[in-house]
Each structure stands twice: as C-alpha cells, then as structure tokens.
Design an enzyme around this catalytic site. Structure first.
Site, PDB file in Angstrom:
ATOM      1  N   VAL A   1       0.845  -1.231   0.038  1.00  0.00           N
ATOM      2  CA  VAL A   1       0.075  -0.095  -0.026  1.00  0.00           C
ATOM      3  C   VAL A   1       0.807   1.259   0.019  1.00  0.00           C
ATOM      4  O   VAL A   1       0.288   2.431  -0.123  1.00  0.00           O
ATOM      5  CB  VAL A   1      -0.949   0.057   1.301  1.00  0.00           C
ATOM      6  CG1 VAL A   1      -2.131  -1.044   1.026  1.00  0.00           C
ATOM      7  CG2 VAL A   1      -0.140   0.122   2.491  1.00  0.00           C
TER       8      VAL A   1
ATOM      9  N   TYR B   1       4.580   5.921  15.869  1.00  0.00           N
ATOM     10  CA  TYR B   1       3.335   4.798  15.657  1.00  0.00           C
ATOM     11  C   TYR B   1       2.205   5.564  16.187  1.00  0.00           C
ATOM     12  O   TYR B   1       0.931   5.439  15.732  1.00  0.00           O
ATOM     13  CB  TYR B   1       3.719   3.467  16.316  1.00  0.00           C
ATOM     14  CG  TYR B   1       2.464   2.692  16.145  1.00  0.00           C
ATOM     15  CD1 TYR B   1       2.009   2.218  15.014  1.00  0.00           C
ATOM     16  CD2 TYR B   1       1.514   2.083  17.347  1.00  0.00           C
ATOM     17  CE1 TYR B   1       1.002   1.325  14.716  1.00  0.00           C
ATOM     18  CE2 TYR B   1       0.717   1.489  17.152  1.00  0.00           C
ATOM     19  CZ  TYR B   1       0.223   0.948  15.915  1.00  0.00           C
ATOM     20  OH  TYR B   1      -0.800   0.107  15.680  1.00  0.00           O
TER      21      TYR B   1
END
Length: 252
Positions: A61, A153
């Site tokens: 992706v 993250y």
C-alpha cells in the site's frame, strides 16, 4: 454477484480474520497484501469453506502507483464494493524519539497513513458512483493516547483517527458509512513485526493476561457493518478485559 468486501493486509492477523468473517456472511472478496503465497492459500481455503470468489491483488500500500494500477485494473463488476476494510498497518521499533530510525518512521507513516489514503481515494470514488458503501478504518488505542516510546506509531494512528472523522464528514452527502475500530492488545504478528522478528520479545508483550485475538476484532467490524442502513457506528474502542489503557494491563 454477491456483496463485495475489499480487505487490505489480508495475509495475516485481523485482515485474514476479516476475510473469514465476511466470507461466512456470503461476501465475495478482494484481498490485498504483499505475500502472494499467503493470499492464494487463503483464497483456496475460503472457496472450500464458504464457496465465495476472491480477487487477489499483490502490492504494498505504500506504493501509490501500484495501488492505483491494481485497483483500477479490476473488472467493473468487482468495483461494486460494499465494504472497504482499511486494515493494512504496522509498527516498527519501540524507541524514544531521539533514538528513532528514519526508516522505521517512514515505513509506519507510509503504510498507516499514506497507504490508507491511496486505497481510500480510489475506492471511495467507486462508492460515490455506486451510491453505497461502508469504509472501516483500523485504528488503535495508540490513536487515542500516547505511550512511552510509541511516538511515531501513535502519531500515525492519531492520523487515522483524524482521517476517519474527516471521511465521515466528507462522505456524508453520499450516504457512505465510515467507522473506526480502535483495538487494544491483540495477539497477532503485530509485536513480532514491531520487534523485527524477535519472537521472544514479542511473546512477552502478551504474558500474564489474555489478549484479544484477531477474530475478536473481525467480529466487531462485522457488527458495525451489519447494522441497519440508518445506523452508523462512528468508532469503537475494543480492549481485553485485563487492559484499561495502553500501559495499564493487569498481569497475573
């Protein structure tokens, strides 16, 4: 054709579990991932168990051109996507900001944020043309709070949280539903990927308590998707019973 669900990151964990749940519910599937062998094995299994058809798309992706070319090459009948599950995502490393890896940062941002955007742009336009659709974005408790050494993250999952809210507003005039599911600790390959194959370190993350498993989240996604047409669940936070926050876990 049956209804169609497009699931990114379907080669393992929550994505794979979603494939099973949607196949059980008689959806044909578009499954994407980076590992062709795993996609083929999953497709064979789903056909045998549920007699559903699958389209397999092997791409990362992070690669915008690959995302666009693979999706747009689908036959028109496969573009009648009812549900998009933006599942592809990962974490790399667990370091304080001053020691972080540029490569890890780019991998997380490119996968968790930009990859989600690339897929969503293509599929949301199909949904607008079709006049129906439901987008489910896989967030995280890391998108609702920040924990030590989780900096980038957490930032990427905060972005998913914001994008989910933005999509809900932008797609409102078209009747397209948008939902985020934010899990706490789920025992999948997540920690093994974060620690770059260190299985011993990954296993310790889940020691002393019962974490969620991938099927728990897949069933939660199905619950959101299966609500009546007039009901949209904007977001859900799903935790193990033993976990109150990202860092507060009762271990026996």
């Amino acid at each position: 054709m049956s209804k169609i669900a497009l699931i990114t990151g379907a080669t393992a964990g929550i994505g794979e579990a979603c494939a099973h749940v949607f196949a059980r519910e008689r959806y044909d599937l578009i499954l994407t991932g980076r590992r062709t062998d795993r996609l083929e094995k999953l497709s064979t299994q789903l056909k045998k168990e549920y007699n559903v058809d699958s389209k397999l798309l092997t791409f990362d992706v992070r690669d915008r051109e690959e995302v666009i070319s693979n999706l747009e090459a689908l036959p028109d009948e496969w573009k009648k996507v009812n549900v998009l599950v933006n599942n592809a995502g990962l974490s790399q490393g667990l370091d304080p900001i001053q020691n972080g890896s540029y490569d890890d940062w780019e991998t997380m941002i490119d996968t968790n944020v930009k990859g989600l955007l690339y897929v969503t742009k293509v599929v949301s336009n199909w949904m607008i043309s079709n006049g129906f659709g439901h987008i489910v974005n896989l967030g995280s408790i890391a998108g609702k709070e920040v924990y030590p050494n989780g900096n980038v993250y957490c930032a990427s999952k905060h972005a998913v949280d914001a994008l989910n809210k933005g999509m809900r507003i932008d797609l409102l005039p078209y009747g397209i539903k948008v939902t985020a599911v934010h899990p706490g600790a789920v025992e999948t390959e997540f920690s093994e990927v974060r620690f770059k194959g260190d299985k011993t370190r990954a296993k310790k993350v889940y020691d002393g308590f019962e974490p969620l498993v991938a099927k728990d989240i897949a069933e939660t996604i199905w619950f959101a998707v299966s609500r009546p047409a007039h009901v949209n669940i904007n977001e859900l936070i799903v935790m193990p019973t033993a976990q109150a926050t990202a860092t507060n876990i009762f271990r026996k």
